[in-house]
Structure formats: C-alpha cells, structure tokens
Design a protein around this motif. Structure first.
Motif, PDB file in Angstrom:
ATOM      1  N   ALA A   1       1.954   2.676  -7.932  1.00 43.46           N
ATOM      2  CA  ALA A   1       1.942   3.110  -6.525  1.00 43.46           C
ATOM      3  C   ALA A   1       0.733   2.524  -5.811  1.00 43.46           C
ATOM      4  CB  ALA A   1       1.917   4.633  -6.460  1.00 43.46           C
ATOM      5  N   THR A   2      -0.397   2.470  -6.504  1.00 46.22           N
ATOM      6  CA  THR A   2      -1.606   1.895  -5.908  1.00 46.22           C
ATOM      7  C   THR A   2      -1.396   0.405  -5.629  1.00 46.22           C
ATOM      8  OG1 THR A   2      -2.930   3.466  -7.144  1.00 46.22           O
ATOM      9  CG2 THR A   2      -4.094   1.580  -6.242  1.00 46.22           C
ATOM     10  N   LEU A   3      -0.831  -0.274  -6.619  1.00 48.96           N
ATOM     11  CA  LEU A   3      -0.568  -1.709  -6.430  1.00 48.96           C
ATOM     12  C   LEU A   3       0.352  -1.956  -5.242  1.00 48.96           C
ATOM     13  CD1 LEU A   3      -0.016  -3.625  -9.753  1.00 48.96           C
ATOM     14  CD2 LEU A   3      -1.067  -4.420  -7.687  1.00 48.96           C
ATOM     15  N   ASP A   4       1.388  -1.134  -5.150  1.00 48.24           N
ATOM     16  CA  ASP A   4       2.319  -1.266  -4.025  1.00 48.24           C
ATOM     17  C   ASP A   4       1.597  -1.023  -2.708  1.00 48.24           C
ATOM     18  OD1 ASP A   4       4.331  -1.777  -5.791  1.00 48.24           O
ATOM     19  OD2 ASP A   4       5.158   0.256  -5.783  1.00 48.24           O
ATOM     20  N   ALA A   5       0.765   0.027  -2.701  1.00 46.98           N
ATOM     21  CA  ALA A   5       0.083   0.388  -1.451  1.00 46.98           C
ATOM     22  C   ALA A   5      -0.856  -0.719  -0.982  1.00 46.98           C
ATOM     23  CB  ALA A   5      -0.697   1.684  -1.649  1.00 46.98           C
TER      24      ALA A   5
END
Ligand SMILES: Nc1nc2c(ncn2[C@@H]2O[C@H](COP(=O)(O)OP(=O)(O)OP(=O)(O)O)[C@@H](O)[C@H]2O)c(=O)[nH]1
Ligand SMILES: [Mg+2]
Length: 332
Positions: free
Chosen positions: A257-261
């Motif tokens: 999720a962090t990478l996506d964000a």
C-alpha cells in the motif's frame, strides 16, 4: 468451474502485475515458472462469488486450489524462507527454477541445493546504487528517513569526499530540523530549511555546484493521499529523484500500500530501514523483488553513519534462505 489463467511476461513483476489486474489483489498463484523468455504465472481469483458458486462447487475449488506441496528436498529451504517472510510466490519461483538444474529435488541431502537456491534468489533480488545528484528521501512517518539521510550525507562527505548540501522540507518537526542543522554543522556542509516549494527550488538552484543535494521530507502515511500529492508537486524539479524508505518489519500488504501510495513520486530505489528490529524482513524483500524496485541500502541501527550497508543481492539471498553469512561469497 475454477478459471485458471496463464500470464506470461518478460519479468516476474510484470506477470504478477497482470495477475493482480485481472484476478485482483487476493489472486491465488497456483504456479510460477521461469522460461527462456521470462516468467509464466498460473493464477486464479481467490474467492469465487458466493452467488455464482454454489456450495459443492466451492468445496471442489478448495481441493483443486490446495497449495502444491514443496518437493521433499526443497522443504527445509522453503521453511527457512517462510520464517524469514519470503512470499510463497518467490519460493515457488526458486523451486521451479531448480527443476531446470542438476540439483536433486526428490531426495533431501543434495549439498548443492541451498547454494543453488540462493543463487537463483540472488538473481531475482534487485539492488542498485543511489547515485543521483539530487535525491529526496520519502516514505511513511518514523521509518528512518532523516537518519538515513544523515548516513548518506556522512558517507558522501567522508568516504567519497563530495560536496554535499542538505535541504529539509520537513518543517513539521522542529526538533528534527535542529538536529539536522547541528549534524550539517558537524560535517561542515550547508543546510537549508525549505518552507515552500519555491524555497526548495531556490535552494536547489543555489547549490548548483554541489556534487550532491540531499532532501529530507515529512513522513506521510500511505493513506495521506493529499499530502503525498502535494509532496510530489513540491519535488517536481529538474533532475530531482526520490528514494523510498520502507521499514524492514512492515507486512507485505502494508508495504505494498505504501509503494502504491508513493508511486506518483516514481521512486528509483529504496532503502530498507530498521533491519535490526525485525525477524521477518522477507515480506518487504519479496515486495521489492516482485515490483523490481532496486534496494540501495539496508540500515540496521541508529548509529550515524555506521549503521547502513549497501544492499548486496548475494548477502540478502543467503540471509533469506537461512544460509550462513559467509556462504554469500560462494553464491557467485
Ligand atoms: N533500530 C533502528 N532504529 C533506527 C534506524 N533508522 C532510524 N532509526 C531510529 O528511528 C527513529 C526515527 O528515525 P527518523 O530518522 O527520525 O525517522 P523519519 O522517517 O525521519 O521520521 P519522520 O520525519 O517523523 O517521519 C529514530 O529514533 C532513529 O534513531 C535503524 O536502521 N534501526
Ligand atoms: Mg524525519
């Protein structure tokens, strides 16, 4: 009916991206194989819709999708990898790759198995330097961005004898700014606080002759979309690059999720921080492999600048499969 789909792509990351696109995030990967031209992944959407799949069929699905067992000889390696946090997708890729080697997978005891497995994993682990002249460290709160930036600065000044300037965009935490100012004074390098995107532009222009400009940013959680978007806007400067700091102990889903964000900031690499604070850094490592995001450094302590080591795929592969550290050298 269970719809198994086959995805073929030049890299594992691309194949898995297609899986996610078509079968969703919770897709169940049944098989992965490396081929001459790349990777083949067989997958299916994990949960059949209850209204589409009556009871008996769903039970059959359970049988069909029961995960294939590890081959006897690979079992121990798979266990070590799982304990470390490596995803079963990555372990399956390694096992499948071993099928194409001389290693005996049917009878445990082949002494060449662990190092061959580690060699396969080594080839999958993306590592790369952070050699960009203008580099901003971004990532969630408290992961170690400021500390890693200090480590990078000290390394550039003391080891590489470069002229370095530090700019902080993090006006959120006064104490951290003062700490960085004191640290910059100790290194004898300029330090600027940028309160606005325009300040940042000016600071970057002012240090046009510096070998390296390192930019510290405010930590932002993965769901703080507006703040991440405004950070992306502030960093839109010619020659600007970003690296993402991710905590080694983060769970796969949260790290994803962090990478996506932060994808909009197009990080060109990552620093895995706080390696010393977890027993299962393999989830973040798996994500780096699957997304092909090069790992530049691992940080393993609070000490500046010592506690940061350049990422080495052989060392990481050996650690991930429970091999002794000195075996890393033999995994060439
Ligand atoms: N054990 C350990 N602690 C670390 C490491 N890197 C940073 N820390 C500690 O983690 C804490 C937070 O570090 P910071 O560098 O301030 O983190 P940050 O990402 O800049 O935090 P924010 O700016 O608040 O988002 C500090 O106590 C650091 O000393 C590491 O590799 N290992
Ligand atoms: Mg900070």
């Amino acid at each position: 009916m269970v719809h198994l789909k086959r995805f073929e792509a030049p890299s594992l990351a691309e194949a898995l991206r297609s899986v996610e696109k078509e079968c969703g995030r919770d897709a169940l990967v049944i098989d992965t194989k490396s081929t001459r031209s790349g990777y083949v992944v067989v997958a299916t959407a994990q949960q059949p819709q209850p209204d589409q799949q009556p009871g008996p069929v769903r039970r059959r699905i359970g049988q069909v999708l029961a995960p294939r067992r590890w081959t006897p000889a690979f079992h121990e390696i798979a266990q070590a990898g799982t304990t470390f946090g490596l995803s079963s997708r990555i372990l399956r890729v390694i096992e499948n790759a071993l099928l194409g080697t001389r290693v005996n997978l049917n009878t445990p005891g082949d002494p060449s198995l662990p190092t061959t497995a580690a060699r396969v994993l080594k080839a999958l682990v993306p590592c790369g330097e952070l050699d960009q002249r203008i580099l901003a460290l971004v990532g969630p709160t408290g992961v170690g961005k400021t500390t890693s930036l200090a480590k990078l600065a000290a390394r550039a000044v003391r080891t590489r004898h470069e002229s370095v300037a530090i700019v902080s965009l993090d006006t959120y935490r006064v104490a951290a700014v003062e700490q960085m100012r004191a640290f910059s004074e100790m290194l004898g390098i300029p330090f600027t606080v940028a309160f606005t995107p325009l300040d940042l532009r000016r600071a970057v222009a002012e240090h046009a002759t510096a070998d390296r400009i390192l930019i510290d940013t405010t930590g932002r959680g993965p769901f703080d979309t507006d703040a991440i978007a405004s950070l992306a806007g502030a960093l839109e400067i010619d020659g600007m690059h970003t690296a993402l700091c991710l905590q080694a102990g983060q769970r796969y889903r949260d790290a994803a999720a962090t990478l996506d964000a932060f994808a909009g900031l197009e990080p060109m690499g990552m620093i895995i921080t706080k390696w010393d604070e977890t027993t299962a850094p393999g989830e973040v490592l798996s994500l780096a492999i699957e997304r092909e995001l090069p790992i530049a450094f691992i940080t393993d302590g609070q000490e500046v600048p010592e506690a940061m080591i350049p990422a080495d795929p052989g060392v990481l592969a050996a650690a991930a499969l429970g091999l002794a550290e000195d075996t890393a050298e033999t995994i060439l």
